[in-house]
Scaffold this motif. Structure first.
Motif, short mmCIF file in Angstrom:
data_model
loop_
_atom_site.label_atom_id
_atom_site.label_comp_id
_atom_site.label_asym_id
_atom_site.label_seq_id
_atom_site.Cartn_x
_atom_site.Cartn_y
_atom_site.Cartn_z
N ALA A 10 -22.30 15.90 42.91
CA ALA A 10 -23.60 16.58 42.98
C ALA A 10 -23.46 18.01 42.46
O ALA A 10 -24.07 18.93 43.00
N ALA A 11 -22.63 18.17 41.44
CA ALA A 11 -22.35 19.53 40.96
C ALA A 11 -23.00 19.85 39.61
O ALA A 11 -22.81 20.94 39.08
N GLY A 12 -23.77 18.90 39.08
CA GLY A 12 -24.36 19.12 37.75
C GLY A 12 -25.45 20.19 37.78
O GLY A 12 -25.93 20.58 38.85
N PHE A 13 -25.88 20.64 36.62
CA PHE A 13 -26.90 21.70 36.54
C PHE A 13 -28.32 21.18 36.78
O PHE A 13 -29.21 21.96 37.08
N GLY A 14 -28.54 19.90 36.58
CA GLY A 14 -29.89 19.36 36.78
C GLY A 14 -30.90 19.97 35.84
O GLY A 14 -32.01 20.33 36.25
N THR A 15 -30.55 20.06 34.56
CA THR A 15 -31.42 20.77 33.61
C THR A 15 -32.77 20.08 33.41
O THR A 15 -33.74 20.74 33.04
N ARG A 16 -32.83 18.76 33.73
CA ARG A 16 -34.12 18.08 33.57
C ARG A 16 -35.09 18.46 34.68
O ARG A 16 -36.24 18.08 34.64
N PHE A 17 -34.60 19.18 35.68
CA PHE A 17 -35.48 19.56 36.78
C PHE A 17 -35.67 21.06 36.89
O PHE A 17 -36.00 21.59 37.96
N LEU A 18 -35.45 21.75 35.78
CA LEU A 18 -35.75 23.19 35.74
C LEU A 18 -37.26 23.37 35.70
O LEU A 18 -37.96 22.51 35.17
N PRO A 19 -37.84 24.43 36.25
CA PRO A 19 -37.15 25.57 36.84
C PRO A 19 -36.70 25.36 38.30
O PRO A 19 -35.94 26.16 38.83
N PHE A 20 -37.17 24.28 38.96
CA PHE A 20 -36.81 24.07 40.37
C PHE A 20 -35.30 24.19 40.59
O PHE A 20 -34.83 24.89 41.49
N SER A 21 -34.53 23.52 39.72
CA SER A 21 -33.09 23.41 39.95
C SER A 21 -32.32 24.68 39.59
O SER A 21 -31.11 24.72 39.70
N LYS A 22 -33.05 25.73 39.18
CA LYS A 22 -32.35 27.00 38.93
C LYS A 22 -31.80 27.55 40.25
O LYS A 22 -30.69 28.07 40.30
N SER A 23 -32.59 27.43 41.32
CA SER A 23 -32.14 28.02 42.59
C SER A 23 -31.95 27.00 43.71
O SER A 23 -31.30 27.30 44.69
N VAL A 24 -32.51 25.80 43.54
CA VAL A 24 -32.35 24.76 44.58
C VAL A 24 -31.75 23.53 43.91
O VAL A 24 -32.26 23.08 42.88
N PRO A 25 -30.66 22.97 44.48
CA PRO A 25 -30.07 21.78 43.84
C PRO A 25 -31.07 20.63 43.77
O PRO A 25 -31.82 20.42 44.72
#
Ligand code: UTP
Length: 295
Positions: free
Chosen positions: A12-27
């Motif tokens: 669960a360490a990936g950047f989650g770029t498909r869920f930006l901007p949410f995933s910028k600060s929350v996994p």
């Protein structure tokens, strides 16, 4: 006799770029399915399949996941004093359902690399891998079926789902042969993100793996592949040269919550199934659909 599968690893360490901007600060693994984060469903699935030791591969931006599975004594006292026993039980159970450990992947160098981080923790035992953003519905019986297959055959097992041929280029793809079982097949070849025109099948690797510990030596030897990342499919292909590998096939019940549309489907379907709020939500949903002319 095969060793029991006690340990689960959740990358669960990936950047989650498909869920930006949410995933910028929350996994993205903390995205809510109403009032429970995605990662809770993944841990619950591993526990339901008999695993008692869970290792979550995380990163320095994702500390909130560690808090989620930790005790919270001050909150427990407040809930106890207010007589909120149901909520109290929920948060205590969460911290006690299994031994949940965390380790950090310093750099997101790929799924293979993330799994390799678990080597010391897992040691010389078989272990399951559950991707931290892939919810599998209980009705699909994927992880429990994989554990059964491992116990019977003693080899690594990977979850496989048929996808439209045009989509296979987005996944790891497996060539397989029949072994006379309804849901278990032998894997004969693997290729990461193949060109659909030359892909050996439309069976895609989907979010669940059960490995013998030999996979760690193969990951060590694996050079960066597609996208410059250390791909688990490449390490599995090397493993296939020395050991047999099985595929556990399933047709539905997977929600890739790392994709926006699939996340929404997970929220809707899993909320509709809840006895506490499902009926009320169903009424709201049909009202919205009717008023917008969608039904
Ligand atoms: P994904 O490719 O779906 O996750 O990896 P991502 O890279 O975070 O997402 P996008 O593509 O940028 O939106 C599948 C799982 O593997 C983990 C991710 O956290 C996810 O749960 N992963 C991926 C790692 O732990 N480390 C990595 O280096 C890569």
């Amino acid at each position: 006799m095969s060793k029991p599968v006690r340990k689960a690893v959740i990358p669960a360490a990936g950047f989650g770029t498909r869920f930006l901007p949410f995933s910028k600060s929350v996994p993205k693994e903390m995205l809510p399915i109403l009032d429970r984060p995605v990662i809770e469903f993944i841990v619950a699935e591993a526990v339901a399949a008999g695993m008692t030791d869970i290792l979550i591969i995380t990163s320095r931006h994702k500390k909130v996941m560690e808090d989620h599975f930790d005790r919270f004594p001050e909150l427990e006292v407040v809930l106890a004093n207010k007589g909120k026993t149901e909520e109290l039980d929920q948060i205590v159970d969460l911290a006690q359902q299994a031994n949940v450990h965390f380790i950090r992947q310093g750099e997101a160098l790929g799924l293979g690399h993330a799994i390799g981080m678990a080597s010391d923790h897992v040691g010389d035992e078989p272990f399951a891998v559950l991707l931290g953003d892939d919810i599998m519905h209980e009705r699909a019986g994927v992880l429990t079926g994989m554990v059964d297959a491992y116990e019977e055959h003693g080899t690594s097992v990977v979850a496989l789902m048929e996808v439209p041929r045009a989509d296979i280029g987005s996944y790891g793809c497996a060539a397989t042969e029949d072994i006379g079982e309804s849901r278990v097949v032998r894997v004969t070849d693997l290729i990461e993100k193949p060109d659909p025109a030359v892909a050996p099948s439309n069976l895609a690797i989907m979010g669940r793996y059960l490995f013998t510990p030999s996979i760690f030596a193969e990951i060590e030897e694996t050079a960066p592949g597609v996208g410059g990342e250390i791909q688990i499919t490449d390490a599995m292909l090397s493993l296939l040269a020395h050991e047999q590998m099985l595929g556990f096939t399933f047709a539905e019940g997977r929600f890739d919550t790392g994709k926006k549309a699939d996340y929404l489907r997970a929220v809707v379907e899993l909320t509709l199934e809840r006895s506490d709020i499902g009926p009320e939500f169903a009424a709201i949903l049909s009202d919205v659909c009717r008023s917008r002319g969608l039904v």
